[in-house]
Design an enzyme around this catalytic site. Structure first.
Site, PDB file in Angstrom:
ATOM      1  N   TYR A  91     -68.198  -6.818 -54.094  1.00 56.62           N
ATOM      2  CA  TYR A  91     -66.935  -6.023 -53.724  1.00 56.62           C
ATOM      3  C   TYR A  91     -65.970  -6.847 -53.097  1.00 56.62           C
ATOM      4  O   TYR A  91     -64.706  -6.733 -53.374  1.00 56.62           O
ATOM      5  CB  TYR A  91     -67.441  -4.826 -52.741  1.00 56.62           C
ATOM      6  CG  TYR A  91     -68.155  -3.669 -53.554  1.00 56.62           C
ATOM      7  CD1 TYR A  91     -67.659  -2.915 -54.207  1.00 56.62           C
ATOM      8  CD2 TYR A  91     -69.570  -3.817 -53.460  1.00 56.62           C
ATOM      9  CE1 TYR A  91     -68.311  -1.810 -55.009  1.00 56.62           C
ATOM     10  CE2 TYR A  91     -70.370  -2.784 -54.177  1.00 56.62           C
ATOM     11  CZ  TYR A  91     -69.742  -1.779 -54.890  1.00 56.62           C
ATOM     12  OH  TYR A  91     -70.260  -0.733 -55.454  1.00 56.62           O
ATOM     13  N   LYS A 137     -72.079  -2.302 -61.764  1.00 60.77           N
ATOM     14  CA  LYS A 137     -71.877  -3.658 -61.350  1.00 60.77           C
ATOM     15  C   LYS A 137     -73.444  -4.010 -60.702  1.00 60.77           C
ATOM     16  O   LYS A 137     -73.902  -3.331 -60.027  1.00 60.77           O
ATOM     17  CB  LYS A 137     -70.662  -3.786 -60.129  1.00 60.77           C
ATOM     18  CG  LYS A 137     -70.655  -2.653 -59.187  1.00 60.77           C
ATOM     19  CD  LYS A 137     -71.843  -2.401 -58.023  1.00 60.77           C
ATOM     20  CE  LYS A 137     -72.274  -3.570 -57.271  1.00 60.77           C
ATOM     21  NZ  LYS A 137     -73.609  -3.141 -56.808  1.00 60.77           N
TER      22      LYS A 137
HETATM   23  P1  NDP Z   1     -82.624   2.586 -57.809  1.00 59.10           P
HETATM   24  O1  NDP Z   1     -83.557   1.722 -57.808  1.00 59.10           O
HETATM   25  O2  NDP Z   1     -82.543   3.741 -56.922  1.00 59.10           O
HETATM   26  O3  NDP Z   1     -82.721   3.317 -59.326  1.00 59.10           O
HETATM   27  C1  NDP Z   1     -82.677   2.597 -60.507  1.00 59.10           C
HETATM   28  C2  NDP Z   1     -83.302   3.559 -61.684  1.00 59.10           C
HETATM   29  O4  NDP Z   1     -83.415   2.656 -62.665  1.00 59.10           O
HETATM   30  C3  NDP Z   1     -84.724   3.891 -61.250  1.00 59.10           C
HETATM   31  O5  NDP Z   1     -84.986   5.298 -60.577  1.00 59.10           O
HETATM   32  C4  NDP Z   1     -85.394   4.136 -62.808  1.00 59.10           C
HETATM   33  O6  NDP Z   1     -84.890   5.556 -63.015  1.00 59.10           O
HETATM   34  C5  NDP Z   1     -84.425   2.978 -63.410  1.00 59.10           C
HETATM   35  N1  NDP Z   1     -85.365   1.749 -63.862  1.00 59.10           N
HETATM   36  C6  NDP Z   1     -85.571   1.600 -65.105  1.00 59.10           C
HETATM   37  N2  NDP Z   1     -86.313   0.521 -65.218  1.00 59.10           N
HETATM   38  C7  NDP Z   1     -86.719   0.203 -63.906  1.00 59.10           C
HETATM   39  C8  NDP Z   1     -87.453  -0.736 -63.209  1.00 59.10           C
HETATM   40  N3  NDP Z   1     -87.976  -1.682 -63.947  1.00 59.10           N
HETATM   41  N4  NDP Z   1     -87.485  -0.805 -61.813  1.00 59.10           N
HETATM   42  C9  NDP Z   1     -86.788   0.036 -61.204  1.00 59.10           C
HETATM   43  N5  NDP Z   1     -86.098   0.931 -61.669  1.00 59.10           N
HETATM   44  C10 NDP Z   1     -86.064   1.007 -63.118  1.00 59.10           C
HETATM   45  O7  NDP Z   1     -81.347   1.800 -57.858  1.00 59.10           O
HETATM   46  P2  NDP Z   1     -79.893   2.212 -57.791  1.00 59.10           P
HETATM   47  O8  NDP Z   1     -79.736   3.391 -58.334  1.00 59.10           O
HETATM   48  O9  NDP Z   1     -79.571   1.826 -56.366  1.00 59.10           O
HETATM   49  O10 NDP Z   1     -78.926   0.958 -58.308  1.00 59.10           O
HETATM   50  C11 NDP Z   1     -78.891   1.252 -59.711  1.00 59.10           C
HETATM   51  C12 NDP Z   1     -77.595   0.378 -60.620  1.00 59.10           C
HETATM   52  O11 NDP Z   1     -76.646   0.904 -59.693  1.00 59.10           O
HETATM   53  C13 NDP Z   1     -77.851  -1.462 -60.046  1.00 59.10           C
HETATM   54  O12 NDP Z   1     -77.393  -2.179 -61.100  1.00 59.10           O
HETATM   55  C14 NDP Z   1     -76.911  -1.247 -58.747  1.00 59.10           C
HETATM   56  O13 NDP Z   1     -76.227  -2.598 -58.396  1.00 59.10           O
HETATM   57  C15 NDP Z   1     -76.021  -0.125 -59.227  1.00 59.10           C
HETATM   58  N6  NDP Z   1     -75.248   0.418 -57.912  1.00 59.10           N
HETATM   59  C16 NDP Z   1     -73.904   0.453 -57.699  1.00 59.10           C
HETATM   60  C17 NDP Z   1     -73.417   1.039 -56.379  1.00 59.10           C
HETATM   61  C18 NDP Z   1     -71.980   1.311 -56.770  1.00 59.10           C
HETATM   62  O14 NDP Z   1     -71.546   1.798 -55.542  1.00 59.10           O
HETATM   63  N7  NDP Z   1     -71.156   1.315 -57.610  1.00 59.10           N
HETATM   64  C19 NDP Z   1     -74.225   1.504 -55.485  1.00 59.10           C
HETATM   65  C20 NDP Z   1     -75.602   1.530 -55.643  1.00 59.10           C
HETATM   66  C21 NDP Z   1     -76.115   0.999 -56.873  1.00 59.10           C
HETATM   67  P3  NDP Z   1     -85.873   6.292 -64.041  1.00 59.10           P
HETATM   68  O15 NDP Z   1     -86.868   6.736 -63.155  1.00 59.10           O
HETATM   69  O16 NDP Z   1     -84.960   7.519 -64.293  1.00 59.10           O
HETATM   70  O17 NDP Z   1     -86.171   5.590 -65.327  1.00 59.10           O
END
Ligand code: NDP
Length: 342
Positions: A189, A104
């Protein structure tokens, strides 16, 4: 299920959520297992793969969907990348013939969400949106009690999800990658929660948006949103979300004859349910004991079960689309300073 019978997932995007919650949660899942990684950071991916017993050949880049398609161990793809990339990654996963679980908010607009639903329908794969709270036992208990009528008619709901936002350079504060600020990230949420709780769709929305003037954090996306949703039964939900407050994630449900409070309602853990109701002239207060369960594991198992038994997920793409439509209505109501009919 024994490992070889479990549904194999590819995790796309190795950020905070994947590393701190989702990958560890596979250890508590009963029907799902991680079998592949998709990442733009090969060195990180190698380390993570080794940690979770994932084959080095099952590490992919964002352009490797053909190679992923050819891996029969991957039955489902879990998209955990920034919001604006969900569409591209979901469509690619569907194109590879894999079922899709998408974080989400589903997308950054209703049209993107529609395209994702269409792509998955065309490819005949399942699409589920990761609304973890709909799989969390305390949230489910609140829904069950509120809908049972045992506390009388449901009248008002208050839902709040707030926290402070971190560093100014993160993608969450860039409109192009996040789509919006507190609303799609955490206010969602409240929105999705009250829809799940009532089982109704709102007919009217009012809203106000505010950001601290001159804050370097909120140049592109909003800091705070308050919104009300009016449901056909007359239930009113008052919701609030903010990136500028001490962490608070609380749900209050007010009925004719009682009140339900769920503390930490939208948190990863630490939910605490309190129920008050009248018994004759006395007010009875209960705190039912609900054994904590890892909601990410429950969500993964739900998706796996839907794949194994060919069922429709409880939170399909249409659920995500409806929230995108409502979030657009919330922004419109705030912009126009008038109620928006949905
Ligand atoms: P992060 O920034 O921590 O991680 C995102 C990852 O996406 C990066 O580490 C990278 O992984 C990859 N990525 C690919 N392209 C990009 C870009 N252009 N910029 C940045 N990152 C990129 O985010 P989160 O993990 O916090 O969030 C990811 C998703 O999960 C979002 O949609 C967020 O809304 C959702 N989320 C949901 C939660 C829940 O409770 N259900 C809680 C937190 C987030 P790599 O280096 O491996 O390519």
């Amino acid at each position: 299920l024994p490992p070889e019978k479990r549904v194999g997932f590819a995790v796309v995007g190795l950020g905070r959520l994947s590393l701190e919650e989702i990958l560890p949660a596979f250890g508590e899942a009963k029907m799902a297992r991680p079998v592949a990684l998709v990442s733009g950071s090969p060195d990180k991916a190698k380390l993570v793969a080794a940690q979770y017993g994932i084959a080095a050949e099952a590490i992919y880049g964002y352009g490797d969907w053909d190679r992923l398609k050819a891996n029969p161990a991957v039955q489902a793809v879990y998209v955990v990348t920034p919001n604006a990339l969900h569409r591209e990654h979901v469509v690619a996963a569907a194109g590879a013939g894999k079922h899709v679980l998408c974080e989400k908010p589903m997308a950054t607009s209703p049209d993107e969400a529609r395209a994702m639903i269409e792509a998955c329908a065309q490819a005949k794969v399942k699409l589920m949106i990761a609304y973890r709270c709909q799989y969390e036992p305390n949230n489910r208990e609140v829904t069950k009690i509120a809908r049972s009528g045992s506390l009388g008619r449901l009248r008002l709901i208050q839902a709040f999800n707030g926290q402070t936002s971190g560093l100014p350079e993160q993608w969450r504060l860039r409109k192009a990658l996040a789509g919006g600020g507190a609303l799609p990230d955490i206010g969602l949420y409240c929105l999705n929660g009250v829809r799940a709780l009532t089982g109704e769709e709102p007919v009217s929305v009012t809203a106000q948006v505010h950001s601290t003037p001159d804050s370097p954090l909120f140049r592109e996306v909003e800091e705070s949103v308050v919104f009300t949703l009016t449901f056909p039964s007359g239930v009113i939900a008052q919701c609030g979300t903010s990136y500028g407050v001490h962490e608070s994630r609380r749900l209050d449900v007010h009925t004719e004859g009682g009140a339900l409070t769920l503390e930490n309602a939208f948190a990863y853990r630490g939910q605490r349910l309190m129920i008050a109701h009248r018994e004759g002239t006395r007010v009875q207060k209960d705190e039912p004991v609900i054994p904590p369960k890892n909601q990410f594991a429950l969500e993964l198992d739900h998706m796996a079960e839907c794949i194994l038994k060919d069922r429709r997920p409880r939170t399909p793409g249409e659920e995500g689309l409806q929230d995108q439509i409502l979030m657009a209505a919330i922004y419109e109501a705030a912009r126009s300073r008038a109620p928006v009919t949905v």
